[in-house]
Design a protein around this motif. Structure first.
Motif, PDB file in Angstrom:
ATOM      1  N   THR A   6       0.853  -1.186   0.000  1.00 16.53           N
ATOM      2  CA  THR A   6       0.000   0.000   0.000  1.00 16.53           C
ATOM      3  C   THR A   6       0.888   1.234   0.000  1.00 16.53           C
ATOM      4  O   THR A   6       2.040   1.176   0.411  1.00 16.53           O
ATOM      5  CB  THR A   6      -0.919   0.034   1.235  1.00 16.53           C
ATOM      6  N   PHE A   7       0.362   2.332  -0.477  1.00 16.02           N
ATOM      7  CA  PHE A   7       1.120   3.576  -0.424  1.00 16.02           C
ATOM      8  C   PHE A   7       0.181   4.734  -0.137  1.00 16.02           C
ATOM      9  O   PHE A   7      -0.973   4.734  -0.537  1.00 16.02           O
ATOM     10  CB  PHE A   7       1.918   3.810  -1.705  1.00 16.02           C
ATOM     11  N   GLY A   8       0.689   5.676   0.610  1.00 19.08           N
ATOM     12  CA  GLY A   8      -0.103   6.839   0.970  1.00 19.08           C
ATOM     13  C   GLY A   8       0.362   7.402   2.297  1.00 19.08           C
ATOM     14  O   GLY A   8       1.406   7.036   2.816  1.00 19.08           O
ATOM     15  N   GLU A   9      -0.454   8.274   2.843  1.00 18.57           N
ATOM     16  CA  GLU A   9      -0.059   8.944   4.079  1.00 18.57           C
ATOM     17  C   GLU A   9      -0.626   8.234   5.301  1.00 18.57           C
ATOM     18  O   GLU A   9      -1.694   7.650   5.259  1.00 18.57           O
ATOM     19  CB  GLU A   9      -0.537  10.395   4.073  1.00 18.57           C
ATOM     20  N   THR A  10       0.123   8.294   6.371  1.00 16.25           N
ATOM     21  CA  THR A  10      -0.332   7.799   7.663  1.00 16.25           C
ATOM     22  C   THR A  10      -0.414   8.991   8.598  1.00 16.25           C
ATOM     23  O   THR A  10       0.430   9.881   8.555  1.00 16.25           O
ATOM     24  CB  THR A  10       0.643   6.752   8.220  1.00 16.25           C
ATOM     25  N   MET A  11      -1.437   9.005   9.417  1.00 15.38           N
ATOM     26  CA  MET A  11      -1.643  10.135  10.328  1.00 15.38           C
ATOM     27  C   MET A  11      -1.402   9.683  11.763  1.00 15.38           C
ATOM     28  O   MET A  11      -1.629   8.526  12.103  1.00 15.38           O
ATOM     29  CB  MET A  11      -3.069  10.653  10.194  1.00 15.38           C
ATOM     30  N   VAL A  12      -0.932  10.593  12.581  1.00 15.31           N
ATOM     31  CA  VAL A  12      -0.829  10.356  14.017  1.00 15.31           C
ATOM     32  C   VAL A  12      -2.093  10.928  14.646  1.00 15.31           C
ATOM     33  O   VAL A  12      -2.437  12.091  14.425  1.00 15.31           O
ATOM     34  CB  VAL A  12       0.423  11.030  14.615  1.00 15.31           C
ATOM     35  N   LEU A  13      -2.793  10.098  15.384  1.00 12.12           N
ATOM     36  CA  LEU A  13      -4.032  10.511  16.042  1.00 12.12           C
ATOM     37  C   LEU A  13      -3.741  10.745  17.513  1.00 12.12           C
ATOM     38  O   LEU A  13      -3.209   9.869  18.193  1.00 12.12           O
ATOM     39  CB  LEU A  13      -5.094   9.426  15.881  1.00 12.12           C
ATOM     40  N   LEU A  14      -4.056  11.920  18.009  1.00  6.65           N
ATOM     41  CA  LEU A  14      -3.831  12.268  19.411  1.00  6.65           C
ATOM     42  C   LEU A  14      -5.178  12.430  20.105  1.00  6.65           C
ATOM     43  O   LEU A  14      -5.995  13.252  19.686  1.00  6.65           O
ATOM     44  CB  LEU A  14      -3.028  13.560  19.522  1.00  6.65           C
ATOM     45  N   SER A  15      -5.406  11.649  21.145  1.00  6.13           N
ATOM     46  CA  SER A  15      -6.657  11.709  21.908  1.00  6.13           C
ATOM     47  C   SER A  15      -6.332  12.051  23.347  1.00  6.13           C
ATOM     48  O   SER A  15      -5.494  11.390  23.971  1.00  6.13           O
ATOM     49  CB  SER A  15      -7.367  10.358  21.866  1.00  6.13           C
ATOM     50  N   PRO A  16      -6.967  13.077  23.908  1.00  2.96           N
ATOM     51  CA  PRO A  16      -6.686  13.433  25.307  1.00  2.96           C
ATOM     52  C   PRO A  16      -7.118  12.299  26.238  1.00  2.96           C
ATOM     53  O   PRO A  16      -8.118  11.630  25.996  1.00  2.96           O
ATOM     54  CB  PRO A  16      -7.517  14.687  25.542  1.00  2.96           C
ATOM     55  N   LEU A  17      -6.337  12.076  27.303  1.00  5.43           N
ATOM     56  CA  LEU A  17      -6.639  11.010  28.249  1.00  5.43           C
ATOM     57  C   LEU A  17      -7.799  11.359  29.175  1.00  5.43           C
ATOM     58  O   LEU A  17      -8.481  10.479  29.681  1.00  5.43           O
ATOM     59  CB  LEU A  17      -5.403  10.664  29.078  1.00  5.43           C
ATOM     60  N   LYS A  18      -8.033  12.642  29.402  1.00  5.65           N
ATOM     61  CA  LYS A  18      -9.138  13.074  30.249  1.00  5.65           C
ATOM     62  C   LYS A  18     -10.140  13.867  29.417  1.00  5.65           C
ATOM     63  O   LYS A  18      -9.767  14.563  28.481  1.00  5.65           O
ATOM     64  CB  LYS A  18      -8.639  13.946  31.405  1.00  5.65           C
ATOM     65  N   ALA A  19     -11.407  13.768  29.791  1.00  3.30           N
ATOM     66  CA  ALA A  19     -12.435  14.532  29.088  1.00  3.30           C
ATOM     67  C   ALA A  19     -12.235  16.026  29.327  1.00  3.30           C
ATOM     68  O   ALA A  19     -11.796  16.437  30.393  1.00  3.30           O
ATOM     69  CB  ALA A  19     -13.818  14.101  29.569  1.00  3.30           C
ATOM     70  N   GLY A  20     -12.526  16.819  28.327  1.00  6.44           N
ATOM     71  CA  GLY A  20     -12.383  18.263  28.433  1.00  6.44           C
ATOM     72  C   GLY A  20     -11.916  18.838  27.115  1.00  6.44           C
ATOM     73  O   GLY A  20     -11.839  18.141  26.107  1.00  6.44           O
ATOM     74  N   SER A  21     -11.587  20.103  27.123  1.00  6.12           N
ATOM     75  CA  SER A  21     -11.162  20.752  25.884  1.00  6.12           C
ATOM     76  C   SER A  21      -9.728  20.350  25.537  1.00  6.12           C
ATOM     77  O   SER A  21      -8.922  20.026  26.411  1.00  6.12           O
ATOM     78  CB  SER A  21     -11.250  22.271  26.010  1.00  6.12           C
ATOM     79  N   LEU A  22      -9.418  20.385  24.256  1.00  5.07           N
ATOM     80  CA  LEU A  22      -8.073  20.033  23.804  1.00  5.07           C
ATOM     81  C   LEU A  22      -7.036  21.028  24.314  1.00  5.07           C
ATOM     82  O   LEU A  22      -5.887  20.675  24.548  1.00  5.07           O
ATOM     83  CB  LEU A  22      -8.030  19.968  22.280  1.00  5.07           C
ATOM     84  N   GLN A  23      -7.442  22.271  24.502  1.00  2.00           N
ATOM     85  CA  GLN A  23      -6.504  23.294  24.982  1.00  2.00           C
ATOM     86  C   GLN A  23      -6.043  23.014  26.403  1.00  2.00           C
ATOM     87  O   GLN A  23      -4.934  23.382  26.779  1.00  2.00           O
ATOM     88  CB  GLN A  23      -7.159  24.672  24.936  1.00  2.00           C
ATOM     89  N   GLU A  24      -6.868  22.373  27.204  1.00  2.28           N
ATOM     90  CA  GLU A  24      -6.534  22.113  28.606  1.00  2.28           C
ATOM     91  C   GLU A  24      -5.892  20.751  28.822  1.00  2.28           C
ATOM     92  O   GLU A  24      -5.424  20.449  29.923  1.00  2.28           O
ATOM     93  CB  GLU A  24      -7.797  22.234  29.453  1.00  2.28           C
ATOM     94  N   ALA A  25      -5.853  19.919  27.800  1.00  2.00           N
ATOM     95  CA  ALA A  25      -5.293  18.570  27.945  1.00  2.00           C
ATOM     96  C   ALA A  25      -3.765  18.634  27.991  1.00  2.00           C
ATOM     97  O   ALA A  25      -3.130  19.410  27.279  1.00  2.00           O
ATOM     98  CB  ALA A  25      -5.744  17.700  26.789  1.00  2.00           C
ATOM     99  N   HIS A  26      -3.182  17.817  28.858  1.00  2.00           N
ATOM    100  CA  HIS A  26      -1.728  17.757  28.983  1.00  2.00           C
ATOM    101  C   HIS A  26      -1.173  16.402  28.570  1.00  2.00           C
ATOM    102  O   HIS A  26      -0.011  16.296  28.200  1.00  2.00           O
ATOM    103  CB  HIS A  26      -1.304  18.058  30.419  1.00  2.00           C
ATOM    104  N   LEU A  27      -2.001  15.370  28.622  1.00  2.00           N
ATOM    105  CA  LEU A  27      -1.581  14.030  28.239  1.00  2.00           C
ATOM    106  C   LEU A  27      -2.484  13.504  27.133  1.00  2.00           C
ATOM    107  O   LEU A  27      -3.698  13.664  27.183  1.00  2.00           O
ATOM    108  CB  LEU A  27      -1.640  13.078  29.441  1.00  2.00           C
ATOM    109  N   TYR A  28      -1.865  12.877  26.146  1.00  2.00           N
ATOM    110  CA  TYR A  28      -2.602  12.355  25.007  1.00  2.00           C
ATOM    111  C   TYR A  28      -2.225  10.901  24.768  1.00  2.00           C
ATOM    112  O   TYR A  28      -1.097  10.477  25.018  1.00  2.00           O
ATOM    113  CB  TYR A  28      -2.263  13.138  23.733  1.00  2.00           C
TER     114      TYR A  28
END
Length: 58
Positions: A6-28
């Motif tokens: 296969t060929f193409g792009e792979t993406m890194v998916l970052l999900s916050p460990l705690k519920a809340g806004s992405l701006q306040e998340a410190h761990l993913y």
């Protein structure tokens, strides 16, 4: 040599460990995604030799 390549792009998916806004998340949680990568991974799990390649931009 792999049976399927296969060929193409792979993406890194970052999900916050705690519920809340992405701006306040410190761990993913980090995982990888992208149709091409998912196909190669799925085939490899089924015992089919699969490869993947891509290209990085400047």
């Amino acid at each position: 040599m792999p049976q399927v390549i296969t060929f193409g792009e792979t993406m890194v998916l970052l999900s916050p460990l705690k519920a809340g806004s992405l701006q306040e998340a410190h761990l993913y949680e980090r995982s990888f995604g992208g149709a091409e990568s998912n196909v190669a991974i799925g085939l490899a799990r089924l015992g089919i030799e699969a490869g993947w390649f891509s290209r990085l931009g400047k």
